[in-house]
Design a protein around this motif. Structure first.
Motif, PDB file in Angstrom:
ATOM      1  N   MET A 255       0.993  -1.240  -0.043  1.00  0.00           N
ATOM      2  CA  MET A 255       0.094   0.200   0.237  1.00  0.00           C
ATOM      3  C   MET A 255       0.839   1.314   0.044  1.00  0.00           C
ATOM      4  SD  MET A 255      -3.098  -1.124   2.572  1.00  0.00           S
ATOM      5  CE  MET A 255      -4.365  -2.316   1.880  1.00  0.00           C
ATOM      6  N   LEU A 256       2.121   1.263   0.248  1.00  0.00           N
ATOM      7  CA  LEU A 256       3.089   2.235   0.105  1.00  0.00           C
ATOM      8  C   LEU A 256       3.925   2.413  -1.078  1.00  0.00           C
ATOM      9  CD1 LEU A 256       3.841   2.729   3.989  1.00  0.00           C
ATOM     10  CD2 LEU A 256       2.391   4.004   3.027  1.00  0.00           C
ATOM     11  N   VAL A 257       4.058   1.225  -1.696  1.00  0.00           N
ATOM     12  CA  VAL A 257       4.933   1.301  -2.881  1.00  0.00           C
ATOM     13  C   VAL A 257       4.537   0.699  -4.196  1.00  0.00           C
ATOM     14  CG1 VAL A 257       6.999   1.197  -1.353  1.00  0.00           C
ATOM     15  CG2 VAL A 257       5.884  -0.963  -1.966  1.00  0.00           C
ATOM     16  N   GLY A 258       3.183  -0.001  -4.175  1.00  0.00           N
ATOM     17  CA  GLY A 258       2.690  -0.423  -5.203  1.00  0.00           C
ATOM     18  C   GLY A 258       1.758   0.401  -6.015  1.00  0.00           C
ATOM     19  N   ALA A 278      -8.516   2.385  -3.946  1.00  0.00           N
ATOM     20  CA  ALA A 278      -7.424   3.318  -3.642  1.00  0.00           C
ATOM     21  C   ALA A 278      -8.009   4.440  -2.744  1.00  0.00           C
ATOM     22  CB  ALA A 278      -6.865   3.823  -5.092  1.00  0.00           C
ATOM     23  N   ALA A 279      -9.303   4.937  -2.805  1.00  0.00           N
ATOM     24  CA  ALA A 279      -9.644   6.155  -2.300  1.00  0.00           C
ATOM     25  C   ALA A 279      -9.891   5.763  -0.993  1.00  0.00           C
ATOM     26  CB  ALA A 279     -11.091   6.493  -2.728  1.00  0.00           C
ATOM     27  N   ILE A 280     -10.229   4.499  -0.600  1.00  0.00           N
ATOM     28  CA  ILE A 280     -10.454   3.982   0.791  1.00  0.00           C
ATOM     29  C   ILE A 280      -9.114   3.947   1.742  1.00  0.00           C
ATOM     30  CG2 ILE A 280     -11.038   1.998   2.365  1.00  0.00           C
ATOM     31  CD1 ILE A 280     -13.136   1.351   0.215  1.00  0.00           C
ATOM     32  N   THR A 281      -8.198   3.413   0.541  1.00  0.00           N
ATOM     33  CA  THR A 281      -6.573   3.198   1.501  1.00  0.00           C
ATOM     34  C   THR A 281      -6.137   4.752   1.588  1.00  0.00           C
ATOM     35  OG1 THR A 281      -6.246   1.224   0.114  1.00  0.00           O
ATOM     36  CG2 THR A 281      -4.353   2.864   0.728  1.00  0.00           C
ATOM     37  N   ALA A 282      -6.560   5.635   0.690  1.00  0.00           N
ATOM     38  CA  ALA A 282      -5.881   7.046   1.029  1.00  0.00           C
ATOM     39  C   ALA A 282      -6.584   7.484   2.421  1.00  0.00           C
ATOM     40  CB  ALA A 282      -6.198   7.987  -0.236  1.00  0.00           C
ATOM     41  N   VAL A 283      -7.711   7.414   2.461  1.00  0.00           N
ATOM     42  CA  VAL A 283      -8.356   7.838   3.681  1.00  0.00           C
ATOM     43  C   VAL A 283      -7.716   7.312   5.080  1.00  0.00           C
ATOM     44  CG1 VAL A 283     -10.545   8.165   5.237  1.00  0.00           C
ATOM     45  CG2 VAL A 283     -10.264   8.915   2.736  1.00  0.00           C
ATOM     46  N   ALA A 306       2.530  11.227   2.919  1.00  0.00           N
ATOM     47  CA  ALA A 306       2.973  11.327   1.359  1.00  0.00           C
ATOM     48  C   ALA A 306       2.171  10.361   0.342  1.00  0.00           C
ATOM     49  CB  ALA A 306       4.408  11.076   1.330  1.00  0.00           C
ATOM     50  N   ARG A 307       2.147   9.030   0.754  1.00  0.00           N
ATOM     51  CA  ARG A 307       1.395   8.058   0.003  1.00  0.00           C
ATOM     52  C   ARG A 307      -0.073   8.555  -0.312  1.00  0.00           C
ATOM     53  NH1 ARG A 307       2.205   4.390  -4.024  1.00  0.00           N
ATOM     54  NH2 ARG A 307       0.915   2.691  -3.880  1.00  0.00           N
ATOM     55  N   ALA A 308      -0.722   9.085   0.829  1.00  0.00           N
ATOM     56  CA  ALA A 308      -1.964   9.375   0.516  1.00  0.00           C
ATOM     57  C   ALA A 308      -2.316  10.564  -0.261  1.00  0.00           C
ATOM     58  CB  ALA A 308      -2.646   9.853   1.976  1.00  0.00           C
ATOM     59  N   LEU A 363      -7.316  16.609   3.164  1.00  0.00           N
ATOM     60  CA  LEU A 363      -6.136  17.144   2.940  1.00  0.00           C
ATOM     61  C   LEU A 363      -6.320  18.887   2.663  1.00  0.00           C
ATOM     62  CD1 LEU A 363      -3.564  15.949   1.610  1.00  0.00           C
ATOM     63  CD2 LEU A 363      -4.383  16.390  -0.733  1.00  0.00           C
ATOM     64  N   LEU A 364      -7.619  19.149   2.440  1.00  0.00           N
ATOM     65  CA  LEU A 364      -7.687  20.699   2.552  1.00  0.00           C
ATOM     66  C   LEU A 364      -7.941  21.347   3.954  1.00  0.00           C
ATOM     67  CD1 LEU A 364      -9.791  20.850  -0.795  1.00  0.00           C
ATOM     68  CD2 LEU A 364      -7.586  21.863  -0.372  1.00  0.00           C
ATOM     69  N   GLY A 365      -8.080  20.347   4.756  1.00  0.00           N
ATOM     70  CA  GLY A 365      -8.289  20.912   6.463  1.00  0.00           C
ATOM     71  C   GLY A 365      -9.804  21.015   6.470  1.00  0.00           C
TER      72      GLY A 365
END
Length: 372
Positions: A255-258, A278-283, A306-308, A363-365
């Motif tokens: 999840m950090l390098v793929g 991908a979106a679930i992982t980012a959150v 950074a990955r998110a 991400l935008l606070g």
């Protein structure tokens, strides 16, 4: 273009699409939309994904601040009420994400409390979890990765008894789903045989990347919840084990390098992608970046943040439709509803839209991931 610029643009497109979707679906719930023309396949009661439609409407209301948007969001949330006592572990997906973003609705907390109490009542101490249930069909005594996210914070909102059930539910699923030798991929679905015990199911099988994302999200929520617990309760959450589970998922599932957007089935890299995974992982990664340093190292937090951002950027730039084409703007394409059956394998998915919008807002606070 700065992070603020591209994230603001993408969030605006997504929430603009919400208005068009609302007009199209009326009093039904969107599930997935055709990539060619944006027409939604809908359900009458929302199924397991109904809460994400309510959540999207609340995110729009929070951004626009219009009374009519709040009214529309509140109406959809109210239609989720029958799920509060339904026999399904997915009430976490439905009633956590359908109510948690509703900061300006007086009815949402009461519905969430009702659902939490019902979920605590459904916890089976002998099995150590809330069973998958029969409301969506199939055998009741099952355990699935998608029966954990949302249900952990929902249970935990019901006081000490609920927090104990939440910890038990999560750890029982980790016992079942995570590889025990540090290699391989999670087994996302199990059924209970009274003679032979828990048996892995063939579908969904290991390699289901959305299941892996669901597990990571649940672990991230648990780590954030544990930080806020009274010291006397913290031990049952087994923070060290949760940290190890997060590290294992991040490493074994790449999840950090793929690829920022994984295939729906990791065993078939040439198959359809799943932008919703991908979106679930980012959150989940953004949540992990918020975990205090006592439980999670600074290096891990930095890598997760950074990955998110990189995943959200890829989704916004490569998979989100823009104005001027033949399709509606604001569609997050390349989501895969069910690769095994070939159902909606390159479509817009309502939960994909929700998690992309939530990630961009964070991400935008503009969204507090400690409470959503």
């Amino acid at each position: 273009m700065t992070v603020t610029d591209w994230a603001e643009e993408a969030l605006g497109l997504l929430l603009g699409r919400v208005g068009e979707t609302s007009e199209q679906v009326g009093d039904r719930f969107p599930l997935y939309a055709d990539p060619a023309d944006g027409r939604w396949t809908t359900t009458g009661r929302g199924s397991w994904a109904g809460g994400f439609w309510a959540g999207l409407l609340w995110l729009r209301a929070g951004r626009a601040g219009r009374d009519e948007d709040r009214t529309a969001a509140a109406a959809v949330t109210g239609r989720l009420a029958p799920w509060a006592e339904a026999d399904t572990a997915t009430r976490g997906l439905i009633l956590w994400y359908g109510t948690a973003p509703a900061t300006e609705d007086t009815a949402a907390p009461a519905l969430r409390e009702r659902a939490a109490k019902a979920a605590v009542g459904a916890f089976d101490p002998e099995l150590g979890l809330v069973p998958w249930g029969s409301a969506l069909g199939g055998e009741r005594l099952r355990a699935r990765a998608d029966g954990v996210p949302g249900l952990v914070p929902l249970l935990a909102s019901a006081g000490p008894e609920g927090r104990e059930a939440a910890a038990g539910h999560l750890h029982r699923h980790l016992d079942l789903c995570l590889p025990h030798d540090g290699t391989g991929r999670p087994a996302p679905a199990w059924r209970l045989d009274r003679t032979r015990g828990w048996l892995a199911e063939a579908d969904p099988a290991p390699g289901w990347t959305r299941g892996e994302a669901w597990l990571l999200l649940a672990v991230a929520d648990a780590l954030l919840l544990a930080d806020a617990l009274p010291r006397a309760e913290a031990a049952s959450w087994r923070v060290d084990r949760l940290t190890q589970a997060a590290e294992l998922l991040l490493a074994d599932c790449s999840m950090l390098v793929g690829p920022p957007v994984p295939p729906a089935d990791a065993r078939h890299a040439d198959g359809p992608l799943d932008t919703s995974a991908a979106a679930i992982t980012a959150v989940a990664l953004l949540k992990l970046a918020l975990v205090p340093g006592t439980a999670w190292s600074t290096a891990w937090s930095t890598a997760c943040a950074a990955r998110a951002e990189a995943v959200l950027h890829r989704l916004a730039h490569d998979h989100l439709t823009r104005p001027g084409g033949t399709r509606p703007a604001g569609m997050l394409l390349d989501g895969c509803y069910d690769a095994h059956s070939g159902t909606a394998v390159r479509h817009e998915l309502v939960w994909g839209d929700f998690f992309l919008a939530l990630g961009l807002a964070a991400l935008l606070g503009r969204a507090d991931l400690r409470r959503v």
